[in-house]
Design a protein around this motif. Structure first.
Motif, short mmCIF file in Angstrom:
data_model
loop_
_atom_site.label_atom_id
_atom_site.label_comp_id
_atom_site.label_asym_id
_atom_site.label_seq_id
_atom_site.Cartn_x
_atom_site.Cartn_y
_atom_site.Cartn_z
N ARG A 1 0.82 -1.21 0.00
CA ARG A 1 0.00 0.00 0.00
C ARG A 1 0.86 1.26 0.00
N GLN A 2 2.00 1.20 0.70
CA GLN A 2 2.87 2.37 0.83
C GLN A 2 4.30 1.97 0.45
N PRO A 3 4.59 1.90 -0.86
CA PRO A 3 5.94 1.46 -1.28
C PRO A 3 7.06 2.30 -0.70
N ARG A 4 6.80 3.57 -0.40
CA ARG A 4 7.83 4.44 0.18
C ARG A 4 7.63 4.65 1.68
N GLY A 5 6.74 3.86 2.27
CA GLY A 5 6.46 4.01 3.68
C GLY A 5 7.45 3.23 4.54
N PRO A 6 7.13 3.10 5.83
CA PRO A 6 8.08 2.49 6.78
C PRO A 6 8.05 0.97 6.81
N TRP A 7 7.19 0.33 5.99
CA TRP A 7 7.00 -1.12 6.14
C TRP A 7 7.75 -1.93 5.10
N GLY A 8 8.71 -1.30 4.40
CA GLY A 8 9.59 -2.05 3.52
C GLY A 8 10.62 -2.84 4.30
N ARG A 9 10.67 -2.62 5.62
CA ARG A 9 11.52 -3.39 6.52
C ARG A 9 10.68 -3.84 7.70
N THR A 10 11.12 -4.89 8.34
CA THR A 10 10.39 -5.40 9.49
C THR A 10 11.37 -5.81 10.59
N LEU A 11 10.94 -5.70 11.81
CA LEU A 11 11.74 -6.15 12.95
C LEU A 11 11.80 -7.67 12.94
N ALA A 12 13.01 -8.23 13.00
CA ALA A 12 13.15 -9.68 12.91
C ALA A 12 14.28 -10.17 13.80
N LEU A 13 14.07 -11.35 14.38
CA LEU A 13 15.10 -12.08 15.11
C LEU A 13 15.48 -13.29 14.27
N LEU A 14 16.74 -13.34 13.84
CA LEU A 14 17.25 -14.43 13.02
C LEU A 14 18.08 -15.36 13.89
N VAL A 15 17.72 -16.63 13.90
CA VAL A 15 18.39 -17.62 14.72
C VAL A 15 19.09 -18.64 13.81
N ASP A 16 20.36 -18.86 14.07
CA ASP A 16 21.17 -19.82 13.32
C ASP A 16 20.79 -21.24 13.74
N GLN A 17 20.17 -21.98 12.84
CA GLN A 17 19.70 -23.33 13.16
C GLN A 17 20.83 -24.34 13.31
N GLU A 18 22.02 -23.98 12.87
CA GLU A 18 23.16 -24.87 13.06
C GLU A 18 23.78 -24.69 14.45
N ALA A 19 23.92 -23.42 14.88
CA ALA A 19 24.58 -23.14 16.15
C ALA A 19 23.65 -23.30 17.34
N HIS A 20 22.44 -22.75 17.24
CA HIS A 20 21.48 -22.79 18.35
C HIS A 20 20.09 -23.09 17.79
N PRO A 21 19.84 -24.33 17.40
CA PRO A 21 18.58 -24.65 16.73
C PRO A 21 17.37 -24.43 17.62
N LEU A 22 16.32 -23.91 17.00
CA LEU A 22 15.04 -23.79 17.69
C LEU A 22 14.43 -25.18 17.89
#
Length: 415
Positions: free
Chosen positions: A221-242
């Protein structure tokens, strides 16, 4: 339903940002303002948390985004929340005693411009996506990160994260027996090394499908708005698998013995004299009113009718068999709010139906992460509430608020 198909691109792109965080001087002990994961929060507990003056639940579970936005603005004005001075990637760890339960990196994940190889593995409901989108747009803030698991073995970033977590932490909070610790990585060279690790692969959504879909909708809806990025937690499944567990079903109002007899018309059903237990691969366990039954080998013809029009891979998925062959076809349970309770703890599901007339619990085996990832890569979405990845992050240690156009005049900052 919004499209969940990720755009083509070179890899995951996670960027440093200036987070907004609680200040202990104004907010007090962080342990008293962070919010447990939604799956572990009962309505009565959420209501109790909302009564605390600065608890994040006052924003996260507000039915009125405009009221939550005013509350957020007031906390910023009073210095309860402040923006960090320097952009950072935030290293986040959960541990219980000496046992590390999870470790990952929090940043802003690119959703537009370069493409995002993010793999959803469950479908979403349009009305829930609309609610999430309305809350994000009204609040103009993200209060909890997506939880993503990625695989990119053999990177020096693992050793770098070890060194970062040996430094003095930025913030610490406790939730029961679990300690949540946060470090800020502000050095540009270290940030580049940390960000390069997940950029080598794709990420599976472990938690946050509706929030991800809401961000995609707002970004469209807003290509130039603030939602082209999102807050994310990335976890390495090799080092500390969920960890990956099943989500069980509890169906109130269904007699367990009658449910077992009806299940025997569409599958093989055997009584379990020893009582309920966790099911093995390819098995579903029914329990209620003191009885327990093993359900295996669904009959091909009823299963084909129950799953008509759905992916062929669903014929081997316990959640699809439970939802469509048993609940929908054998027991005629309506797809209405409250008709089925989704319970993450098998023990709780069993005790909730132990007394007569309390219903039947449907215990499912866990699907493996490689199976979930392989299906997601093939474009096959699992039935809703098929998986429970964990541990999930608490909300409140790191918030994302879009930066004002002139960051130098944004107001107070935290070093």
């Amino acid at each position: 339903m919004p499209s969940l198909t990720p755009l083509p691109g070179p890899g995951l792109r996670i960027r440093p940002f200036r987070a907004v965080r609680y200040t202990p001087v104004a907010a007090g002990d962080l342990s008293r303002v962070i919010c447990p994961p939604y799956d572990g929060l009962r309505p009565a507990h959420a209501l109790a948390l909302r009564r605390r003056p600065h608890h994040l639940a006052r924003l996260l579970y507000s039915a009125r985004p405009d009221e939550a936005a005013r509350q957020l603005a007031l906390w910023l004005e009073r210095g309860v929340l402040v923006r960090d001075e320097h952009p950072a990637l935030y290293v986040y760890r959960q541990h219980c005693g000496d046992e590390v339960l999870q470790r990952g990196v929090i940043g802003e994940l690119e959703l537009a411009g370069g493409g995002v190889p993010v793999l959803p593995h469950e479908g979403v409901r349009d009305h829930v996506v609309s609610q999430r989108a309305a809350h994000l747009a009204g609040l103009r803030a993200q209060l909890e990160p997506l939880l993503l698991g990625y695989r990119a073995p053999g990177s020096p970033a693992t050793a770098l994260l070890d060194r970062i977590t040996a430094r003095r932490p930025l913030a610490t909070a406790r939730d029961g027996d679990v300690t949540h610790t946060l470090w800020a990585c502000t050095d540009p060279v270290e940030q580049a090394l940390v960000a390069a690790h997940p950029a080598r692969g794709s990420a599976l959504i472990a938690d946050g499908h509706h929030r991800y879909a809401a961000c995609l909708r707002l970004a469209a809806r807003q290509p130039r708005g603030p939602w082209g990025r999102t807050l994310a937690l990335l976890v390495d499944q090799e080092a500390h698998p969920l960890r990956l567990a099943a989500v069980h079903r509890v169906v109130p109002g269904v007699d367990a013995e009658k449910a077992a007899r009806a299940a025997a018309e569409v599958a093989r059903v055997r009584p379990l004299p020893e009582g309920p237990r966790l099911p093995g691969p390819g098995e579903i366990v029914l329990t209620g009113a003191g009885g327990a039954w093993s359900v295996t080998e669904p009959r091909p013809a009823p299963l084909a009718r129950a799953l008509a029009g759905r992916p062929a891979a669903w014929h081997d998925l316990p959640a699809a068999i439970a939802d469509h062959l048993l609940l929908e076809r054998a027991w005629s349970v309506p797809d209405l709010p409250g008709a089925v309770h989704h319970v993450h703890d098998a023990g709780l599901a069993i005790t909730s139906v132990a007394a007569p007339d309390r219903g039947v619990a449907v215990l499912l085996p866990a699907v493996t992460e490689p199976t979930v990832r392989a299906l997601a890569e093939a474009g096959v979405l699992l039935p809703r509430k098929s998986t429970s990845f964990g541990p999930k992050p608490v909300a409140g240690l790191v918030l994302r608020l879009p930066e004002p156009r002139r960051a130098g005049r944004a107001g107070r900052t935290a070093g």
